[in-house]
Design a protein around this motif. Sequence first.
Motif, PDB file in Angstrom:
ATOM      1  N   ASP A 104       0.831  -1.212   0.000  1.00  0.00           N
ATOM      2  CA  ASP A 104       0.000   0.000   0.000  1.00  0.00           C
ATOM      3  C   ASP A 104       0.860   1.255   0.000  1.00  0.00           C
ATOM      4  N   VAL A 105       1.944   1.237   0.798  1.00  0.00           N
ATOM      5  CA  VAL A 105       2.845   2.396   0.827  1.00  0.00           C
ATOM      6  C   VAL A 105       3.509   2.593  -0.537  1.00  0.00           C
ATOM      7  N   ALA A 106       3.936   1.502  -1.145  1.00  0.00           N
ATOM      8  CA  ALA A 106       4.585   1.607  -2.455  1.00  0.00           C
ATOM      9  C   ALA A 106       3.626   2.176  -3.504  1.00  0.00           C
ATOM     10  N   VAL A 107       2.378   1.763  -3.473  1.00  0.00           N
ATOM     11  CA  VAL A 107       1.392   2.292  -4.423  1.00  0.00           C
ATOM     12  C   VAL A 107       1.119   3.760  -4.131  1.00  0.00           C
ATOM     13  N   ALA A 108       1.006   4.121  -2.840  1.00  0.00           N
ATOM     14  CA  ALA A 108       0.715   5.508  -2.481  1.00  0.00           C
ATOM     15  C   ALA A 108       1.844   6.447  -2.884  1.00  0.00           C
ATOM     16  N   GLU A 109       3.110   5.982  -2.863  1.00  0.00           N
ATOM     17  CA  GLU A 109       4.245   6.828  -3.223  1.00  0.00           C
ATOM     18  C   GLU A 109       4.608   6.732  -4.698  1.00  0.00           C
ATOM     19  N   GLY A 110       3.855   5.950  -5.467  1.00  0.00           N
ATOM     20  CA  GLY A 110       4.085   5.863  -6.904  1.00  0.00           C
ATOM     21  C   GLY A 110       5.185   4.914  -7.312  1.00  0.00           C
ATOM     22  N   ALA A 111       5.724   4.135  -6.361  1.00  0.00           N
ATOM     23  CA  ALA A 111       6.772   3.183  -6.701  1.00  0.00           C
ATOM     24  C   ALA A 111       6.211   1.975  -7.446  1.00  0.00           C
ATOM     25  N   MET A 112       4.924   1.727  -7.301  1.00  0.00           N
ATOM     26  CA  MET A 112       4.238   0.634  -7.992  1.00  0.00           C
ATOM     27  C   MET A 112       2.858   1.117  -8.406  1.00  0.00           C
ATOM     28  N   THR A 113       2.332   0.470  -9.421  1.00  0.00           N
ATOM     29  CA  THR A 113       0.932   0.685  -9.769  1.00  0.00           C
ATOM     30  C   THR A 113       0.084  -0.356  -9.047  1.00  0.00           C
ATOM     31  N   HIS A 114      -1.222  -0.169  -9.057  1.00  0.00           N
ATOM     32  CA  HIS A 114      -2.101  -1.146  -8.419  1.00  0.00           C
ATOM     33  C   HIS A 114      -1.953  -2.514  -9.077  1.00  0.00           C
ATOM     34  N   GLU A 115      -1.768  -2.510 -10.402  1.00  0.00           N
ATOM     35  CA  GLU A 115      -1.636  -3.775 -11.129  1.00  0.00           C
ATOM     36  C   GLU A 115      -0.329  -4.475 -10.764  1.00  0.00           C
ATOM     37  N   GLN A 116       0.756  -3.696 -10.631  1.00  0.00           N
ATOM     38  CA  GLN A 116       2.034  -4.300 -10.250  1.00  0.00           C
ATOM     39  C   GLN A 116       1.983  -4.883  -8.837  1.00  0.00           C
ATOM     40  N   ALA A 117       1.379  -4.153  -7.907  1.00  0.00           N
ATOM     41  CA  ALA A 117       1.249  -4.660  -6.542  1.00  0.00           C
ATOM     42  C   ALA A 117       0.410  -5.922  -6.501  1.00  0.00           C
ATOM     43  N   ARG A 118      -0.557  -6.032  -7.403  1.00  0.00           N
ATOM     44  CA  ARG A 118      -1.433  -7.202  -7.423  1.00  0.00           C
ATOM     45  C   ARG A 118      -0.753  -8.398  -8.066  1.00  0.00           C
TER      46      ARG A 118
END
Length: 490
Positions: free
Chosen positions: A104-118
């Motif tokens: 969640d932190v990585a997605v919030a800071e733009g290091a990952m997209t929602h699709e990448q985190a999934r």
Amino acid sequence: MPILWLFVLVLALGLIGFVLGRMRALKDAHGDIRQLHSLPNYYGANVLFATLIPGFAVMVIWLIAQPMVIQSQVTSLIPERAYTDAGSLNLVMSDVRRVAEGLDVAVAEGAMTHEQARDIRSEFTDVRARLGAVGVALGSNVEPYVLQAAQKYRTLSNGGLWLMTALVLGAAVLGFVLSYLRTNKEQRSRNSVERVVLALLIGAASIAILTTLGIVLSLFSNTIEFFKLYPAKDFFFGLTWSPSFGGGSELGILPLFWGTFYISFIALAVAVPIGLFAAVYLSEYAGPKVRAIAKPLLEVLAGIPTIVYGLFALLTVGPLLVNLFGDGGALGVDWMKGGTAVMTAGLVMGVMLIPFVSSLSDDIINAVPQAMRDGSLGLGATKSETVKQVILPAALPGIVGAILLAASRAIGETMIVVLGAGAAARLSANPFEAMTTVTAKIVSQLTGDADFSSPEALVAFALGMTLFVITLALNIFALYIVRKYREQYD
């Protein structure tokens, strides 16, 4: 939507309902308050409660139920080889939650997209390094099953949060609309509001009862598990306390209770006379100026953290007693070998308890009717005779309660015992030897990497349950004494 903002939104909707409900009632009465069944604020409060109660009820139920539902679904993704019992499973689940929060932190800071985190996989990506780059530190590499469970945990949590938002707002809006539409000058809003307030008061009173019941049930269930592993006879009548996680433990409770009551007795022997005499002086002899200064200064002792008292016992009182009663000391005796002893902890704990006895006794003595003082003095008794024969007997039930409170505080104290009395569990009448108490051993048994299925860890719950039963018995006995003397002066 964050939970805090959802809470604020429901609260704001309720406040709007208060204003609109009040205005609607006045409008229906054409501005004449005499035509209303209840005061205008009751109509507003009725809409307020109808909005807040459904919304917050749904929120609380959801926040309690969601973690249990999510954990039951996520646990199925963790292979049985990854854990051996419920304790190790909880450790794995803590790693899962940590990784999910990191995504969640990585997605919030733009290091990952929602699709990448999934879709990210630990077999092809160093998940630990990627999360570390956004400030999320992990203790070890992320196993594939942990990452898969974390992704499902994250998906379910985010979906559950949005569903909760919709249900909470829906319940709040529905309650708002229905209550607002029913608002008119004939509505018995005062009756409805008072029923809600009564229910809230009953709920608040029930929390204490249910909390106590939950604590007792928790202690009782774990105590039963302990006695399945260790004989109750050896526990209650054993004279040796020697826990060993390697096996062959001796868990006799008598040395611990001896230390507990010995230290508490010394503490009360210090606190009760000093506190009671101070209360008599402040209430019966001291002038207004002296009382205004002395009472706050005395009560400052109650605000000092117990760790400070413990350090005072360790660094000041202990060495002072050694200089008096130790080998080569001022009194020429060799009674005390070290600074940690029953006397050290008892004296310092007694100082800590002085404001408990003094403040409560002072309030109780001041509550004795002035007519009893005047009658005694009018019959020729002196001031001291009035205090001894009239005021103290009349205040005795309350003073017993104050002493009981101080005793409960002494029995439950931990830090002063750990730093001032030592950790030795022994049966000895010498107050200058190191001993320990039940509460200190409860802490030590539950500290560290304890296996909660072993008797060495479960014994802490048995100690707590036994201490609870003894304290309850003392309270019942004290209540009997209080009622007996109270009947004499009613």
